[in-house]
Design a protein around this motif. Structure first.
Motif, PDB file in Angstrom:
ATOM      1  N   VAL A 111       8.025  17.639  -3.187  1.00  0.00           N
ATOM      2  CA  VAL A 111       6.915  17.321  -2.299  1.00  0.00           C
ATOM      3  C   VAL A 111       5.675  17.069  -3.154  1.00  0.00           C
ATOM      4  CG1 VAL A 111       5.458  18.142  -0.428  1.00  0.00           C
ATOM      5  CG2 VAL A 111       7.874  18.777  -0.476  1.00  0.00           C
ATOM      6  N   PHE A 112       5.025  15.923  -2.922  1.00  0.00           N
ATOM      7  CA  PHE A 112       3.796  15.580  -3.628  1.00  0.00           C
ATOM      8  C   PHE A 112       2.988  14.657  -2.735  1.00  0.00           C
ATOM      9  CE2 PHE A 112       7.175  12.722  -4.932  1.00  0.00           C
ATOM     10  CZ  PHE A 112       6.639  11.470  -4.705  1.00  0.00           C
ATOM     11  N   ASP A 113       1.703  14.525  -3.041  1.00  0.00           N
ATOM     12  CA  ASP A 113       0.856  13.620  -2.273  1.00  0.00           C
ATOM     13  C   ASP A 113       1.360  12.202  -2.485  1.00  0.00           C
ATOM     14  OD1 ASP A 113      -1.213  12.564  -0.753  1.00  0.00           O
ATOM     15  OD2 ASP A 113      -2.550  12.403  -2.477  1.00  0.00           O
ATOM     16  N   GLY A 114       1.815  11.579  -1.447  1.00  0.00           N
ATOM     17  CA  GLY A 114       2.322  10.216  -1.538  1.00  0.00           C
ATOM     18  C   GLY A 114       3.809  10.110  -1.261  1.00  0.00           C
ATOM     19  N   VAL A 115       4.499  11.233  -1.159  1.00  0.00           N
ATOM     20  CA  VAL A 115       5.947  11.173  -0.916  1.00  0.00           C
ATOM     21  C   VAL A 115       6.237  10.444   0.402  1.00  0.00           C
ATOM     22  CG1 VAL A 115       6.235  13.396   0.279  1.00  0.00           C
ATOM     23  CG2 VAL A 115       8.098  12.489  -1.104  1.00  0.00           C
ATOM     24  N   THR A 116       5.330  10.540   1.349  1.00  0.00           N
ATOM     25  CA  THR A 116       5.491   9.841   2.626  1.00  0.00           C
ATOM     26  C   THR A 116       5.466   8.320   2.430  1.00  0.00           C
ATOM     27  OG1 THR A 116       4.426  11.691   3.720  1.00  0.00           O
ATOM     28  CG2 THR A 116       4.570   9.659   4.976  1.00  0.00           C
ATOM     29  N   GLY A 117       4.801   7.862   1.379  1.00  0.00           N
ATOM     30  CA  GLY A 117       4.762   6.429   1.097  1.00  0.00           C
ATOM     31  C   GLY A 117       6.144   5.844   0.870  1.00  0.00           C
ATOM     32  N   PHE A 118       7.039   6.621   0.245  1.00  0.00           N
ATOM     33  CA  PHE A 118       8.411   6.147   0.060  1.00  0.00           C
ATOM     34  C   PHE A 118       9.104   5.969   1.412  1.00  0.00           C
ATOM     35  CE2 PHE A 118       8.064   8.083  -4.283  1.00  0.00           C
ATOM     36  CZ  PHE A 118       8.287   6.913  -4.991  1.00  0.00           C
ATOM     37  N   MET A 119       8.875   6.937   2.314  1.00  0.00           N
ATOM     38  CA  MET A 119       9.487   6.864   3.640  1.00  0.00           C
ATOM     39  C   MET A 119       8.933   5.662   4.419  1.00  0.00           C
ATOM     40  SD  MET A 119       9.379   9.547   6.792  1.00  0.00           S
ATOM     41  CE  MET A 119       7.629   9.272   7.003  1.00  0.00           C
ATOM     42  N   VAL A 120       7.617   5.489   4.388  1.00  0.00           N
ATOM     43  CA  VAL A 120       6.991   4.370   5.100  1.00  0.00           C
ATOM     44  C   VAL A 120       7.524   3.044   4.558  1.00  0.00           C
ATOM     45  CG1 VAL A 120       4.797   3.153   5.483  1.00  0.00           C
ATOM     46  CG2 VAL A 120       4.917   5.644   5.744  1.00  0.00           C
ATOM     47  N   HIS A 121       7.593   2.919   3.249  1.00  0.00           N
ATOM     48  CA  HIS A 121       8.073   1.688   2.630  1.00  0.00           C
ATOM     49  C   HIS A 121       9.524   1.415   3.021  1.00  0.00           C
ATOM     50  CE1 HIS A 121       7.798  -1.520  -0.395  1.00  0.00           C
ATOM     51  NE2 HIS A 121       9.051  -1.221  -0.707  1.00  0.00           N
ATOM     52  N   GLY A 122      10.346   2.439   2.991  1.00  0.00           N
ATOM     53  CA  GLY A 122      11.758   2.267   3.324  1.00  0.00           C
ATOM     54  C   GLY A 122      11.985   1.919   4.784  1.00  0.00           C
ATOM     55  N   ALA A 173       0.823  -1.202   0.000  1.00  0.00           N
ATOM     56  CA  ALA A 173       0.000   0.000   0.000  1.00  0.00           C
ATOM     57  C   ALA A 173       0.858   1.253   0.000  1.00  0.00           C
ATOM     58  CB  ALA A 173      -0.937  -0.005   1.212  1.00  0.00           C
ATOM     59  N   ALA A 174       1.919   1.254   0.790  1.00  0.00           N
ATOM     60  CA  ALA A 174       2.787   2.432   0.886  1.00  0.00           C
ATOM     61  C   ALA A 174       3.476   2.730  -0.443  1.00  0.00           C
ATOM     62  CB  ALA A 174       3.821   2.234   1.996  1.00  0.00           C
ATOM     63  N   ILE A 175       4.001   1.705  -1.095  1.00  0.00           N
ATOM     64  CA  ILE A 175       4.721   1.953  -2.346  1.00  0.00           C
ATOM     65  C   ILE A 175       3.748   2.309  -3.461  1.00  0.00           C
ATOM     66  CG2 ILE A 175       4.905  -0.392  -3.276  1.00  0.00           C
ATOM     67  CD1 ILE A 175       7.690   2.276  -3.123  1.00  0.00           C
ATOM     68  N   ALA A 176       2.546   1.750  -3.433  1.00  0.00           N
ATOM     69  CA  ALA A 176       1.539   2.122  -4.435  1.00  0.00           C
ATOM     70  C   ALA A 176       1.134   3.578  -4.256  1.00  0.00           C
ATOM     71  CB  ALA A 176       0.319   1.206  -4.328  1.00  0.00           C
ATOM     72  N   TRP A 177       0.898   3.992  -3.024  1.00  0.00           N
ATOM     73  CA  TRP A 177       0.561   5.384  -2.733  1.00  0.00           C
ATOM     74  C   TRP A 177       1.667   6.311  -3.238  1.00  0.00           C
ATOM     75  CZ3 TRP A 177       1.499   7.838   2.647  1.00  0.00           C
ATOM     76  CH2 TRP A 177       1.008   9.143   2.683  1.00  0.00           C
ATOM     77  N   ALA A 178       2.917   5.959  -2.955  1.00  0.00           N
ATOM     78  CA  ALA A 178       4.046   6.785  -3.374  1.00  0.00           C
ATOM     79  C   ALA A 178       4.135   6.885  -4.896  1.00  0.00           C
ATOM     80  CB  ALA A 178       5.336   6.217  -2.797  1.00  0.00           C
ATOM     81  N   LEU A 179       4.039   5.759  -5.572  1.00  0.00           N
ATOM     82  CA  LEU A 179       4.200   5.770  -7.031  1.00  0.00           C
ATOM     83  C   LEU A 179       3.033   6.442  -7.741  1.00  0.00           C
ATOM     84  CD1 LEU A 179       5.910   2.342  -7.655  1.00  0.00           C
ATOM     85  CD2 LEU A 179       6.903   4.622  -7.804  1.00  0.00           C
ATOM     86  N   PHE A 180       1.814   6.225  -7.272  1.00  0.00           N
ATOM     87  CA  PHE A 180       0.674   6.909  -7.886  1.00  0.00           C
ATOM     88  C   PHE A 180       0.746   8.408  -7.626  1.00  0.00           C
ATOM     89  CE2 PHE A 180      -1.411   2.644  -7.895  1.00  0.00           C
ATOM     90  CZ  PHE A 180      -1.614   2.569  -9.261  1.00  0.00           C
ATOM     91  N   GLY A 181       1.173   8.785  -6.435  1.00  0.00           N
ATOM     92  CA  GLY A 181       1.341  10.207  -6.138  1.00  0.00           C
ATOM     93  C   GLY A 181       2.414  10.837  -7.000  1.00  0.00           C
ATOM     94  N   LEU A 182       3.519  10.128  -7.183  1.00  0.00           N
ATOM     95  CA  LEU A 182       4.615  10.631  -8.009  1.00  0.00           C
ATOM     96  C   LEU A 182       4.191  10.782  -9.463  1.00  0.00           C
ATOM     97  CD1 LEU A 182       7.574  11.449  -8.400  1.00  0.00           C
ATOM     98  CD2 LEU A 182       8.121   9.003  -8.632  1.00  0.00           C
ATOM     99  N   THR A 183       3.524   9.777 -10.013  1.00  0.00           N
ATOM    100  CA  THR A 183       3.117   9.876 -11.423  1.00  0.00           C
ATOM    101  C   THR A 183       2.079  10.981 -11.626  1.00  0.00           C
ATOM    102  OG1 THR A 183       1.505   8.085 -11.142  1.00  0.00           O
ATOM    103  CG2 THR A 183       3.667   7.481 -12.009  1.00  0.00           C
ATOM    104  N   THR A 184       1.176  11.162 -10.684  1.00  0.00           N
ATOM    105  CA  THR A 184       0.198  12.253 -10.784  1.00  0.00           C
ATOM    106  C   THR A 184       0.908  13.596 -10.742  1.00  0.00           C
ATOM    107  OG1 THR A 184      -1.503  10.914  -9.730  1.00  0.00           O
ATOM    108  CG2 THR A 184      -1.841  13.299  -9.703  1.00  0.00           C
ATOM    109  N   TRP A 185       1.868  13.736  -9.868  1.00  0.00           N
ATOM    110  CA  TRP A 185       2.641  14.974  -9.751  1.00  0.00           C
ATOM    111  C   TRP A 185       3.397  15.269 -11.051  1.00  0.00           C
ATOM    112  CZ3 TRP A 185       8.131  15.657  -9.062  1.00  0.00           C
ATOM    113  CH2 TRP A 185       8.495  16.945  -8.671  1.00  0.00           C
ATOM    114  N   ILE A 186       4.007  14.240 -11.639  1.00  0.00           N
ATOM    115  CA  ILE A 186       4.740  14.419 -12.904  1.00  0.00           C
ATOM    116  C   ILE A 186       3.778  14.767 -14.035  1.00  0.00           C
ATOM    117  CG2 ILE A 186       6.073  13.184 -14.678  1.00  0.00           C
ATOM    118  CD1 ILE A 186       7.513  11.742 -12.326  1.00  0.00           C
TER     119      ILE A 186
END
Length: 158
Positions: free
Chosen positions: A51-62, A21-34
């Motif tokens: 900074v974009f919606d979902g950047v925290t997902g990368f931190m949570v995943h890591g 869930a965390a990595i999906a949130w991060a990647l969808f947020g990143l692609t939307t931002w791009i």
């Protein structure tokens, strides 16, 4: 101690879901931002100014992947020595081995991105192993003695 084993197995399985869930949130947020004009390059990553919606997902995943999941895997393995049912150590050992492989793949996939496919596949394997271990720990112990009245072996409950 079976209950501790079972809880740790379910927590390990839950962490796999959290990781996905965390990595999906991060990647969808990143692609939307791009798609909305954001630009990601090495300088942006290193400055941590992106900074974009979902950047925290990368931190949570890591953090989960390098701290929480390995700690749960180790506790699960330790608990297996006290759970006292057939296969407890084998299932926990398999889960711990998958955690070790998973962490290594997560680290090396930054150098060899194709390893990310194995990272995802191993995560699914860990999910299955943790769930099977939890289910096996909940199964009643099969009777090991002969029935006193008939002299026949008692059939295990299924």
């Amino acid at each position: 101690m079976r209950a501790v084993y079972r809880v740790l197995a379910y927590l390990l399985a839950l962490e796999v879901v959290v990781q996905a869930a965390a990595i999906a949130w991060a990647l969808f947020g990143l692609t939307t931002w791009i798609e909305n004009g954001g630009v990601l390059d090495k300088a942006g990553i290193e400055s941590e100014s992106v900074v974009f919606d979902g950047v925290t997902g990368f931190m949570v995943h890591g953090l989960n992947g390098t701290l929480i999941v390995p700690a749960l895997g180790l506790l699960f393995l330790i608990s297996s020595f006290f759970a006292r049912f057939a296969g407890a150590i084998a299932w926990a050992g398999a889960a711990f081995a998958l955690v070790v492989v998973q962490v290594a793949l997560g680290i090396f996939a930054h150098t060899v991105p194709a390893l990310g496919m194995l990272h995802g596949a191993v995560a699914l394997g860990l999910l299955v192993v943790a769930l099977v271990a939890a289910r096996k720990s909940a199964a009643p112990a099969a009777p090991a003695t002969e029935s006193a009245s008939t002299g026949a072996h008692a059939a295990p409950l299924v």
